[in-house]
Scaffold this motif. Structure first.
Motif, PDB file in Angstrom:
ATOM      1  N   ALA A  50      51.260  51.108  30.117  1.00  0.00           N
ATOM      2  CA  ALA A  50      50.315  50.149  30.678  1.00  0.00           C
ATOM      3  C   ALA A  50      50.206  50.349  32.180  1.00  0.00           C
ATOM      4  CB  ALA A  50      50.756  48.716  30.372  1.00  0.00           C
ATOM      5  N   GLN A  51      49.066  49.931  32.709  1.00  0.00           N
ATOM      6  CA  GLN A  51      48.851  49.992  34.150  1.00  0.00           C
ATOM      7  C   GLN A  51      48.477  48.592  34.634  1.00  0.00           C
ATOM      8  OE1 GLN A  51      45.700  52.596  35.437  1.00  0.00           O
ATOM      9  NE2 GLN A  51      46.514  52.725  37.505  1.00  0.00           N
ATOM     10  N   VAL A  52      48.976  48.255  35.806  1.00  0.00           N
ATOM     11  CA  VAL A  52      48.728  46.938  36.381  1.00  0.00           C
ATOM     12  C   VAL A  52      48.089  47.118  37.747  1.00  0.00           C
ATOM     13  CG1 VAL A  52      49.811  44.828  37.230  1.00  0.00           C
ATOM     14  CG2 VAL A  52      50.665  45.918  35.142  1.00  0.00           C
ATOM     15  N   VAL A  53      46.973  46.433  37.974  1.00  0.00           N
ATOM     16  CA  VAL A  53      46.271  46.542  39.253  1.00  0.00           C
ATOM     17  C   VAL A  53      45.925  45.144  39.748  1.00  0.00           C
ATOM     18  CG1 VAL A  53      44.228  47.406  40.438  1.00  0.00           C
ATOM     19  CG2 VAL A  53      45.308  48.796  38.651  1.00  0.00           C
ATOM     20  N   GLU A  54      46.326  44.853  40.988  1.00  0.00           N
ATOM     21  CA  GLU A  54      45.949  43.596  41.623  1.00  0.00           C
ATOM     22  C   GLU A  54      44.714  43.819  42.486  1.00  0.00           C
ATOM     23  OE1 GLU A  54      50.561  43.796  41.979  1.00  0.00           O
ATOM     24  OE2 GLU A  54      48.853  45.130  42.256  1.00  0.00           O
ATOM     25  N   SER A  55      43.937  42.770  42.625  1.00  0.00           N
ATOM     26  CA  SER A  55      42.762  42.817  43.498  1.00  0.00           C
ATOM     27  C   SER A  55      42.445  41.411  43.978  1.00  0.00           C
ATOM     28  CB  SER A  55      41.559  43.421  42.767  1.00  0.00           C
ATOM     29  OG  SER A  55      41.205  42.614  41.653  1.00  0.00           O
ATOM     30  N   GLY A  56      41.565  41.330  44.951  1.00  0.00           N
ATOM     31  CA  GLY A  56      41.101  40.032  45.425  1.00  0.00           C
ATOM     32  C   GLY A  56      41.660  39.595  46.757  1.00  0.00           C
ATOM     33  N   GLY A  57      42.585  40.368  47.305  1.00  0.00           N
ATOM     34  CA  GLY A  57      43.124  39.991  48.598  1.00  0.00           C
ATOM     35  C   GLY A  57      42.101  40.160  49.704  1.00  0.00           C
ATOM     36  N   GLY A  58      42.452  39.665  50.880  1.00  0.00           N
ATOM     37  CA  GLY A  58      41.551  39.783  52.012  1.00  0.00           C
ATOM     38  C   GLY A  58      41.992  38.926  53.159  1.00  0.00           C
TER      39      GLY A  58
ATOM     40  N   THR B 156      43.382  38.739  41.210  1.00  0.00           N
ATOM     41  CA  THR B 156      43.317  39.160  39.818  1.00  0.00           C
ATOM     42  C   THR B 156      44.395  40.190  39.543  1.00  0.00           C
ATOM     43  OG1 THR B 156      40.929  38.776  39.681  1.00  0.00           O
ATOM     44  CG2 THR B 156      41.893  40.244  38.046  1.00  0.00           C
ATOM     45  N   CYS B 157      45.045  40.048  38.396  1.00  0.00           N
ATOM     46  CA  CYS B 157      46.025  41.028  37.912  1.00  0.00           C
ATOM     47  C   CYS B 157      45.465  41.571  36.603  1.00  0.00           C
ATOM     48  CB  CYS B 157      47.367  40.348  37.700  1.00  0.00           C
ATOM     49  SG  CYS B 157      48.636  41.393  36.954  1.00  0.00           S
ATOM     50  N   ALA B 158      45.015  42.811  36.617  1.00  0.00           N
ATOM     51  CA  ALA B 158      44.389  43.409  35.444  1.00  0.00           C
ATOM     52  C   ALA B 158      45.336  44.397  34.781  1.00  0.00           C
ATOM     53  CB  ALA B 158      43.095  44.116  35.842  1.00  0.00           C
ATOM     54  N   VAL B 159      45.491  44.255  33.475  1.00  0.00           N
ATOM     55  CA  VAL B 159      46.379  45.134  32.705  1.00  0.00           C
ATOM     56  C   VAL B 159      45.513  46.057  31.856  1.00  0.00           C
ATOM     57  CG1 VAL B 159      48.285  45.236  31.060  1.00  0.00           C
ATOM     58  CG2 VAL B 159      48.081  43.289  32.624  1.00  0.00           C
TER      59      VAL B 159
ATOM     60  N   ASN C 297      42.834  40.666  29.088  1.00  0.00           N
ATOM     61  CA  ASN C 297      44.177  41.121  29.483  1.00  0.00           C
ATOM     62  C   ASN C 297      44.350  41.034  30.996  1.00  0.00           C
ATOM     63  OD1 ASN C 297      46.565  41.712  28.241  1.00  0.00           O
ATOM     64  ND2 ASN C 297      46.189  43.901  28.026  1.00  0.00           N
ATOM     65  N   ALA C 298      44.073  39.848  31.513  1.00  0.00           N
ATOM     66  CA  ALA C 298      44.145  39.641  32.955  1.00  0.00           C
ATOM     67  C   ALA C 298      44.778  38.281  33.260  1.00  0.00           C
ATOM     68  CB  ALA C 298      42.754  39.710  33.579  1.00  0.00           C
ATOM     69  N   ALA C 299      45.287  38.179  34.454  1.00  0.00           N
ATOM     70  CA  ALA C 299      45.815  36.916  34.968  1.00  0.00           C
ATOM     71  C   ALA C 299      45.247  36.701  36.356  1.00  0.00           C
ATOM     72  CB  ALA C 299      47.335  36.934  35.006  1.00  0.00           C
ATOM     73  N   TYR C 300      45.207  35.442  36.759  1.00  0.00           N
ATOM     74  CA  TYR C 300      44.595  35.101  38.034  1.00  0.00           C
ATOM     75  C   TYR C 300      45.515  34.186  38.831  1.00  0.00           C
ATOM     76  CZ  TYR C 300      40.693  36.639  35.206  1.00  0.00           C
ATOM     77  OH  TYR C 300      39.884  37.373  34.363  1.00  0.00           O
ATOM     78  N   LEU C 301      45.368  34.258  40.130  1.00  0.00           N
ATOM     79  CA  LEU C 301      46.064  33.331  41.005  1.00  0.00           C
ATOM     80  C   LEU C 301      45.022  32.746  41.947  1.00  0.00           C
ATOM     81  CD1 LEU C 301      48.884  32.186  41.742  1.00  0.00           C
ATOM     82  CD2 LEU C 301      48.975  33.908  43.557  1.00  0.00           C
ATOM     83  N   ASN C 302      44.671  31.501  41.713  1.00  0.00           N
ATOM     84  CA  ASN C 302      43.751  30.802  42.595  1.00  0.00           C
ATOM     85  C   ASN C 302      44.542  30.141  43.700  1.00  0.00           C
ATOM     86  OD1 ASN C 302      40.827  30.787  41.549  1.00  0.00           O
ATOM     87  ND2 ASN C 302      42.055  30.502  39.710  1.00  0.00           N
ATOM     88  N   MET C 303      44.195  30.484  44.923  1.00  0.00           N
ATOM     89  CA  MET C 303      44.941  30.001  46.079  1.00  0.00           C
ATOM     90  C   MET C 303      44.015  29.162  46.945  1.00  0.00           C
ATOM     91  SD  MET C 303      47.086  33.474  46.984  1.00  0.00           S
ATOM     92  CE  MET C 303      45.658  34.309  47.619  1.00  0.00           C
ATOM     93  N   ASN C 304      44.369  27.908  47.102  1.00  0.00           N
ATOM     94  CA  ASN C 304      43.583  26.986  47.913  1.00  0.00           C
ATOM     95  C   ASN C 304      44.400  26.487  49.093  1.00  0.00           C
ATOM     96  OD1 ASN C 304      41.273  26.966  46.120  1.00  0.00           O
ATOM     97  ND2 ASN C 304      42.512  25.726  44.725  1.00  0.00           N
ATOM     98  N   THR C 305      43.700  25.931  50.052  1.00  0.00           N
ATOM     99  CA  THR C 305      44.338  25.372  51.249  1.00  0.00           C
ATOM    100  C   THR C 305      45.348  26.366  51.815  1.00  0.00           C
ATOM    101  OG1 THR C 305      44.209  23.263  50.057  1.00  0.00           O
ATOM    102  CG2 THR C 305      45.254  23.221  52.206  1.00  0.00           C
ATOM    103  N   LEU C 306      44.899  27.583  52.009  1.00  0.00           N
ATOM    104  CA  LEU C 306      45.795  28.644  52.475  1.00  0.00           C
ATOM    105  C   LEU C 306      46.297  28.361  53.881  1.00  0.00           C
ATOM    106  CD1 LEU C 306      43.933  31.638  50.910  1.00  0.00           C
ATOM    107  CD2 LEU C 306      46.358  31.122  50.568  1.00  0.00           C
ATOM    108  N   LYS C 307      47.523  28.789  54.117  1.00  0.00           N
ATOM    109  CA  LYS C 307      48.188  28.608  55.404  1.00  0.00           C
ATOM    110  C   LYS C 307      48.581  29.970  55.958  1.00  0.00           C
ATOM    111  CE  LYS C 307      50.312  24.358  53.635  1.00  0.00           C
ATOM    112  NZ  LYS C 307      51.594  23.645  53.390  1.00  0.00           N
ATOM    113  N   PRO C 308      48.739  30.070  57.271  1.00  0.00           N
ATOM    114  CA  PRO C 308      49.175  31.359  57.843  1.00  0.00           C
ATOM    115  C   PRO C 308      50.478  31.870  57.216  1.00  0.00           C
ATOM    116  CG  PRO C 308      48.370  29.941  59.573  1.00  0.00           C
ATOM    117  CD  PRO C 308      48.381  29.109  58.323  1.00  0.00           C
ATOM    118  N   GLU C 309      51.354  30.982  56.819  1.00  0.00           N
ATOM    119  CA  GLU C 309      52.617  31.409  56.217  1.00  0.00           C
ATOM    120  C   GLU C 309      52.440  31.964  54.794  1.00  0.00           C
ATOM    121  OE1 GLU C 309      51.941  28.454  57.657  1.00  0.00           O
ATOM    122  OE2 GLU C 309      52.951  26.795  56.597  1.00  0.00           O
TER     123      GLU C 309
END
Length: 123
Positions: free
Chosen positions: A1-9, A20-23, A75-87
């Motif tokens: 299997a291969q795992v690829v993350e995306s969506g950062g910035g 997104t974590c795509a398998v 075959n994917a998982a997601y991480l929704n991140m709100n109210t992001l902080k510098p830390e």
């Protein structure tokens, strides 16, 4: 299997991102996914996890701000991140637990890491 993350910035404090974590390269749906992050000069730390039953758990610093979910059909998982902080600035990685997809290894659980995706939160 291969795992690829995306969506950062790059995002301003208070903003949101969805990772997104795509398998791929497997015929089996993953069992569980954990998101980790690693900031410069720090150890990699657990952020959030979801198991095959949809149960979730979160690290205290992100609880009530981040939401982990899964899409078995894709075959994917997601991480929704709100109210992001510098830390929250770090490279985010997903770690996938998945059974083998052949008759020889279908009872063996494997773990795969992706290459990571950079999240930068400006103040």
């Amino acid at each position: 299997a291969q795992v690829v993350e995306s969506g950062g910035g790059l995002v301003q404090a208070g903003g949101s991102l969805q990772l997104t974590c795509a398998v791929s390269e497997t015929t089996v749906t993953f069992n569980a996914v954990d998101w980790y992050r690693q900031a410069p000069g720090r150890e990699r730390e657990f952020v959030a996890g979801i198991n095959n039953g949809g149960d979730t758990n979160y690290a205290f610093p992100v609880k009530d701000r981040f939401t982990i979910s899964r899409d078995n059909a894709n075959n994917a998982a997601y991480l929704n991140m709100n109210t992001l902080k510098p830390e929250d600035t770090a490279v985010y990685y997903c770690n996938v637990a998945i059974y083998g997809d052949t008759s020889e290894n279908r009872d063996t659980m494997y773990r795969y890491w992706g290459q990571g995706t950079q999240v930068t939160v400006s103040s």
